[in-house]
Design an enzyme around this catalytic site. Structure first.
Site, PDB file in Angstrom:
ATOM      1  N   CYS A 128       0.811  -1.218   0.000  1.00 15.18           N
ATOM      2  CA  CYS A 128       0.000   0.000   0.000  1.00 15.18           C
ATOM      3  C   CYS A 128       0.844   1.267   0.000  1.00 15.18           C
ATOM      4  CB  CYS A 128      -0.986   0.006   1.159  1.00 15.18           C
ATOM      5  SG  CYS A 128      -0.223  -0.027   2.793  1.00 15.18           S
ATOM      6  N   LYS A 155      -6.511  -8.386  11.088  1.00 17.53           N
ATOM      7  CA  LYS A 155      -6.366  -6.948  10.834  1.00 17.53           C
ATOM      8  C   LYS A 155      -7.727  -6.430  10.375  1.00 17.53           C
ATOM      9  CE  LYS A 155      -3.747  -3.566   8.134  1.00 17.53           C
ATOM     10  NZ  LYS A 155      -2.677  -3.381   7.127  1.00 17.53           N
ATOM     11  N   LYS A 174      -4.913  -6.474  15.184  1.00 20.09           N
ATOM     12  CA  LYS A 174      -4.786  -5.036  14.922  1.00 20.09           C
ATOM     13  C   LYS A 174      -6.140  -4.479  14.524  1.00 20.09           C
ATOM     14  CE  LYS A 174      -2.447  -1.781  11.824  1.00 20.09           C
ATOM     15  NZ  LYS A 174      -1.540  -1.619  10.660  1.00 20.09           N
TER      16      LYS A 174
END
Length: 327
Positions: free
Chosen positions: A122, A196, A249
């Site tokens: 990303c 995540k 996360k």
């Protein structure tokens, strides 16, 4: 026995008694400090949304790593902010890329400090998504796997101690494990960002890493925050594919997930105390609503209590210094 025979306050009477029966211990050796490394620009650039956190040149990253080592932190986690981006994110696996060069510099200066590298596309793609795109703009899961494996291997060849894929593509742990093994890097562990979530708490990170999607969002590959059982399934699948450690996360709103993943996998579990969580605490403390030291240590202790073996946090240096004062 009930009151008055049982009086739980007896063991809370003073600091020595409280310490004697404390169930959860917090130490600097459990903390991982994230670092944002840039190829160009000033040596240190403050990140507005994250007071006390900066984008760093490679030389400044070595200085921060030195400070982390002196404080007894477990490791640093590197994120690259490249000067050039393209559709595929090819700077991610460049042997002379920003993360690869930073790993070499840190390991040369501090060979004993653990260096973990974030493996994702990303930060390196012009569109800001975590994989390559199909013509319709969706992320092509299977086409991305080879690129992630190439990135992880380039980090390992540079000297990374642990590689940490954060992309949330299906099958990426297995692809990375196979490529590492094929290249003679079988001893390099994988810390998988297994659970995540597509969270509202990532905003400041995207400013720091320059990774905001140019269009759409990441909900088609990051997890729905409502799904705890799916998080356990993700972690178990990553374990089957060869993950040595798994991660949850964000952290603060996901203590139940941390505990469930720990019970199910029995692997070392990391909790990522993310940028928005850090920014909230810093803002509340700056406004005088909270006491920073007490608040941070309580939050980090809660993550250990939930089952986190290591905590990735932007508070790491401060927390380590506060714990040293206690000793």
């Amino acid at each position: 026995m009930a009151f008055p025979d049982t009086r739980l306050r007896r063991l809370r009477a003073n600091a020595h008694l409280r310490g004697l029966v404390r169930e959860t211990e917090l130490s600097a050796a459990r903390f991982v400090l994230p670092l944002f490394i840039t190829e160009s620009g000033p040596s240190r650039t403050p990140i507005t949304a994250m007071p006390g956190v900066e984008r760093l040149s490679i030389s400044a990253a070595v200085e921060e790593a030195q400070a982390a080592a002196e404080l007894g932190l477990a490791a640093v986690l590197l994120f690259g902010v490249p000067a050039e981006k393209d559709e595929q994110g090819s700077a991610a696996w460049d042997e002379e890329g920003v993360v690869q060069m930073a790993v070499k510099a840190i390991k040369q200066s501090l060979p004993e400090l653990l260096v973990i590298t974030d493996v994702c596309l990303c930060e390196y793609t012009t569109h800001g998504h975590c994989g390559v795109l199909r013509a319709d703009g969706s992320v092509d899961n299977d086409a991305t796997l080879e690129l992630l494996a190439s990135t992880a291997c380039s980090h390992a060849r540079a000297g990374a101690d642990v590689v940490a894929p954060s992309d949330m593509m299906d099958g990426r742990v297995g692809a990375i494990r196979r490529e590492l093994d094929a290249e003679g890097l079988a001893d390099v562990p994988i810390l998988a960002y297994s659970a995540k979530f597509a969270s509202a708490f990532y905003g400041p990170f995207r400013e720091a890493a320059g990774s905001t999607p140019a269009f759409g969002d990441r909900r088609s590959y990051q997890m729905d925050p409502a799904n705890g059982q799916e998080a356990v399934r993700e972690a178990l699948l990553d374990m089957q594919e060869g993950a040595d450690m798994v991660m949850v996360k964000p952290a603060l709103a996901y203590g139940d997930v941390i505990a469930a993943v720990k019970r199910a996998t029995r692997l070392p579990v990391a909790a990522y105390n993310v940028s928005g969580e850090y920014a909230m605490v810093k803002a509340a403390c700056a406004a005088g609503h909270l006491q920073e030291r007490e608040t941070v240590l309580e939050l980090l202790t809660s993550l250990r209590r939930a089952g986190a073996d290591l905590i990735i946090t932007y508070h790491a240096k401060d927390a380590a210094a506060w714990l040293a004062e206690r000793a």
